[in-house]
Design a protein around this motif. Structure first.
Motif, mmCIF file in Angstrom:
data_model
loop_
_atom_site.group_PDB
_atom_site.id
_atom_site.type_symbol
_atom_site.label_atom_id
_atom_site.label_comp_id
_atom_site.label_asym_id
_atom_site.label_seq_id
_atom_site.Cartn_x
_atom_site.Cartn_y
_atom_site.Cartn_z
ATOM 1 N N ALA A 31 20.899 -9.532 17.796
ATOM 2 C CA ALA A 31 19.680 -10.299 18.099
ATOM 3 C C ALA A 31 19.721 -10.725 19.557
ATOM 4 N N ALA A 32 18.565 -10.781 20.190
ATOM 5 C CA ALA A 32 18.496 -11.145 21.602
ATOM 6 C C ALA A 32 17.175 -11.822 21.892
ATOM 7 N N THR A 33 17.210 -12.719 22.888
ATOM 8 C CA THR A 33 15.986 -13.336 23.397
ATOM 9 C C THR A 33 15.662 -12.705 24.740
ATOM 10 N N CYS A 34 14.398 -12.421 24.955
ATOM 11 C CA CYS A 34 13.940 -11.797 26.202
ATOM 12 C C CYS A 34 12.807 -12.647 26.766
ATOM 13 N N GLU A 35 13.017 -13.225 27.941
ATOM 14 C CA GLU A 35 11.994 -14.086 28.549
ATOM 15 C C GLU A 35 10.855 -13.240 29.101
ATOM 16 N N CYS A 36 9.633 -13.688 28.839
ATOM 17 C CA CYS A 36 8.462 -13.032 29.409
ATOM 18 C C CYS A 36 8.415 -13.275 30.915
ATOM 19 N N THR A 37 7.668 -12.460 31.624
ATOM 20 C CA THR A 37 7.479 -12.689 33.052
ATOM 21 C C THR A 37 6.560 -13.891 33.250
ATOM 22 N N GLU A 38 6.552 -14.397 34.464
ATOM 23 C CA GLU A 38 5.755 -15.598 34.759
ATOM 24 C C GLU A 38 4.272 -15.332 34.549
ATOM 25 N N GLU A 39 3.853 -14.074 34.708
ATOM 26 C CA GLU A 39 2.427 -13.763 34.605
ATOM 27 C C GLU A 39 1.960 -13.574 33.159
ATOM 28 N N GLU A 40 2.886 -13.364 32.211
ATOM 29 C CA GLU A 40 2.494 -13.056 30.838
ATOM 30 C C GLU A 40 2.036 -14.279 30.061
ATOM 31 N N HIS A 41 2.502 -15.469 30.444
ATOM 32 C CA HIS A 41 2.073 -16.725 29.808
ATOM 33 C C HIS A 41 2.370 -16.727 28.301
ATOM 34 N N LYS A 43 3.649 -18.305 24.956
ATOM 35 C CA LYS A 43 3.665 -19.715 24.551
ATOM 36 C C LYS A 43 4.696 -20.004 23.473
ATOM 37 N N GLU A 44 4.889 -19.103 22.547
ATOM 38 C CA GLU A 44 5.802 -19.330 21.432
ATOM 39 C C GLU A 44 6.721 -18.128 21.266
ATOM 40 N N PRO A 45 7.964 -18.352 20.794
ATOM 41 C CA PRO A 45 8.867 -17.231 20.530
ATOM 42 C C PRO A 45 8.302 -16.332 19.420
ATOM 43 N N LYS A 46 8.390 -15.030 19.636
ATOM 44 C CA LYS A 46 7.924 -14.063 18.641
ATOM 45 C C LYS A 46 9.022 -13.038 18.406
ATOM 46 N N ALA A 47 9.313 -12.781 17.115
ATOM 47 C CA ALA A 47 10.378 -11.848 16.755
ATOM 48 C C ALA A 47 9.791 -10.480 16.417
ATOM 49 N N LYS A 48 10.514 -9.444 16.822
ATOM 50 C CA LYS A 48 10.112 -8.086 16.478
ATOM 51 C C LYS A 48 11.358 -7.199 16.457
ATOM 52 N N GLN A 49 11.264 -6.090 15.734
ATOM 53 C CA GLN A 49 12.378 -5.163 15.666
ATOM 54 C C GLN A 49 12.354 -4.238 16.890
ATOM 55 N N THR A 57 17.020 -7.265 16.544
ATOM 56 C CA THR A 57 15.833 -8.125 16.601
ATOM 57 C C THR A 57 15.680 -8.679 18.012
ATOM 58 N N ILE A 58 14.470 -8.591 18.550
ATOM 59 C CA ILE A 58 14.164 -9.119 19.879
ATOM 60 C C ILE A 58 13.200 -10.293 19.720
ATOM 61 N N PHE A 59 13.571 -11.433 20.312
ATOM 62 C CA PHE A 59 12.696 -12.608 20.336
ATOM 63 C C PHE A 59 12.092 -12.726 21.733
ATOM 64 N N SER A 60 10.787 -12.529 21.828
ATOM 65 C CA SER A 60 10.096 -12.743 23.108
ATOM 66 C C SER A 60 9.850 -14.239 23.274
ATOM 67 N N VAL A 61 10.359 -14.806 24.364
ATOM 68 C CA VAL A 61 10.277 -16.262 24.586
ATOM 69 C C VAL A 61 9.587 -16.519 25.915
ATOM 70 N N PRO A 62 9.039 -17.736 26.126
ATOM 71 C CA PRO A 62 8.318 -18.042 27.364
ATOM 72 C C PRO A 62 9.212 -17.964 28.601
ATOM 73 N N TYR A 63 8.580 -17.851 29.744
ATOM 74 C CA TYR A 63 9.263 -17.826 31.037
ATOM 75 C C TYR A 63 10.026 -19.138 31.236
ATOM 76 N N ASP A 64 11.219 -19.047 31.797
ATOM 77 C CA ASP A 64 12.087 -20.207 32.025
ATOM 78 C C ASP A 64 12.486 -20.882 30.705
ATOM 79 N N PHE A 65 12.573 -20.103 29.646
ATOM 80 C CA PHE A 65 12.992 -20.652 28.357
ATOM 81 C C PHE A 65 14.404 -21.215 28.444
#
Length: 516
Positions: A31-41, A43-49, A57-65
């Motif tokens: 499992a890993a968290t991947c911070e979105c870029t500053e431009e993507e905005h 808002k909430e962590p989202k999990a996907k395979q 599993t990849i969790f997309s998290v906000p910038y500067d999480f």
């Protein structure tokens, strides 16, 4: 075991990490968290395979999480007994033994007493660059010191430590009880280990397994911007933790090595705040640090009392001590008068104690016994060694030893000292020809030589009686010269040293530094 990692601006590295584990472990959860870029905005962590790596599993998290939030999120979603925490640029390799680490965590030897909560490993690539980042955490005067020390070496070769690199194997249940300061985007590493020490976290490092750290030179615009903000973010993070600054000591500093002592002084770090062995840091000095600490041997008679008044500046004339202190500024010079009475008569001792209560600058030495030499009322070798033992906890760069009737030209002495920098291993004084004999009336020892001579293991074995090529070792001149011959020191000749009896017509030669 679940493998977890947090990533920012370098999410493509996560696939490399996962594939290195899949070559050996087909079903291990990743499992890993991947911070979105500053431009993507985001808002909430989202999990996907992951699209190409099964069981990841990849969790997309906000910038500067931040690492704190990222690892907290990953650990909360872990369903296995253990969690392997890595950075995005680590991989599995042939010298990675996850089974060995699990065996350590479940070892009966450790579980019976203090089972490991966190098990670190040596990061060989980093240690080749800047040293081992593992050891003890200590706070002194709002400064955080991270020192490469170990609490104990266990029979199986593991080390119990306070802090290790933020890549480790942890017990999931215990990791959920430990606190991550989630508002920290940086500095969470130090905060995690320091604050959770109060929660009883047990940390160790074992050396039979390692995961390679393949550093990647990422120069994307977002990553460069993040790295440029790092010093400011780190400073704010440590202030929020209550630390004015943090110092990473990536090697062991030796209090007896002059270069180490001067390096800490240059960084405005009191050397006694830094541990130099596994017993912890030295005690704080009884008096503030001084560049030069002067020991003036004095007699206990009326003449000695008059000399001390002059040297203290209690008369109309300015003494060389006062002049030297003025030239060097605050913290340059401190002194003590080592008084050596011919005997311990109660009346004499009472007067000296009254004087010490008034000025707080006397060191009363034991009186001479029948076997002691009466060399014109001067101190003997044993009394000199007692002075060294007494000053063991004081902090200075130079120890100046002289007598009450030696007059010193402050400006020339300071110029001579500046010419012998750095002081390590250099004994300054009036040296005679072979065998090299040191005049005991005025000489200076650098701190490293002082630390060696005053060490309890050494000073208890130094000879203060007997005879050798220098004569009677109980006489300070002979005993001191014998000590200097026994150690490898650099004998530095101090120019301009004269005695009054050898001067024609009592005319002081030009360039005189000291005159007895």
């Amino acid at each position: 075991v679940t493998v977890v990692a947090h990533c920012a601006e370098r999410c493509h590295l996560l696939e490399r990490l996962a594939e290195s584990f899949r070559e050996v472990y087909a079903r291990i959860p990743i499992a890993a968290t991947c911070e979105c870029t500053e431009e993507e905005h985001c808002k909430e962590p989202k999990a996907k395979q992951h699209e190409r790596v099964p069981g990841m599993t990849i969790f997309s998290v906000p910038y500067d999480f931040g690492l704190s939030r990222g690892k907290t999120l990953l650990i909360e979603n872990t369903k296995t007994e253990f969690v392997l925490v890595l950075d995005d640029d680590f991989t599995h390799s042939f010298h990675s033994c996850l089974e060995c680490m699990l065996w350590r965590m479940r070892s009966q030897r450790h579980s019976l007493w203090r089972p490991f909560d966190i098990l670190g490993f040596p990061v060989q690539e980093d240690e080749r660059l800047f040293g081992a980042f593992r050891g003890s955490l200590r706070v002194a005067t709002h400064q955080l010191f991270l020192e490469p020390m170990a609490e104990e070496l266990l029979p199986d070769g593991c080390l119990r430590v306070d802090i290790c690199p933020m890549v480790f194997l942890g017990r999931t249940a215990r990791m959920r009880t430990f606190e991550f300061q989630k508002e920290l985007s940086v500095g969470e590493h130090e905060q995690f280990f320091y604050s959770n020490a109060y929660n009883g976290v047990q940390v160790a490092v074992c050396f039979d397994s390692s995961f390679p750290h393949f550093r990647v030179n990422t120069m994307s615009a977002g990553y460069v911007k993040r790295r440029e903000r790092m010093p400011e973010l780190m400073a704010k993070a440590f202030q929020n933790l209550g630390f004015e600054r943090a110092m990473y000591l990536l090697r062991k500093y030796d209090q007896g090595r002059m270069s180490d002592y001067d390096e800490l002084l240059e960084k405005t770090v009191p050397p006694w705040y830094v541990s130099h062995d596994t017993c912890g840091s030295p005690t704080s000095p009884p008096a503030p640090f001084a560049q030069v600490f002067a020991v003036i041997f004095c007699t206990a008679d009326e003449a000695g009392q008059q000399y001390r008044q002059v040297l203290r500046g209690r008369t109309e004339t300015t003494s060389w001590l006062q002049k030297f202190a003025e030239l060097g500024g605050a913290g340059t010079l401190r002194w003590v008068f080592a008084v050596h009475p011919p005997n311990e008569e109660s009346a004499v001792v009472s007067l000296l104690r009254r004087e010490h209560d008034l000025y707080q600058d006397l060191l009363l030495l034991p009186g001479l016994d029948r076997s002691s030499p009466h060399n014109a009322g001067g101190p003997n070798t044993d009394q000199f060694l007692q002075v060294l033992a007494t000053l063991r906890d004081f902090q200075f760069r130079w120890l100046l030893v002289t007598r009450q009737d030696v007059f010193v030209h402050a400006e020339r002495l300071m110029g001579s000292l500046q010419g012998v920098e750095p002081p390590g291993g250099k004994v300054v004084g009036a040296w005679s020809a072979e065998p090299p004999r040191l005049d005991p009336h005025f000489f200076m020892l650098p701190r490293d030589v002082f630390v060696l001579l005053s060490a309890p293991e050494v000073i208890s074995r130094l000879a203060s009686s007997g005879f050798d090529v220098f004569g009677d070792l109980s006489v300070l001149g002979a005993g001191l010269s014998s000590l200097m011959r026994a150690f490898s020191v650099d004998r530095v000749q101090l120019p301009g040293v004269y005695q009054r009896g050898g001067l024609p017509n009592l005319v002081c030669p030009q360039g005189t530094v000291t005159l007895q």
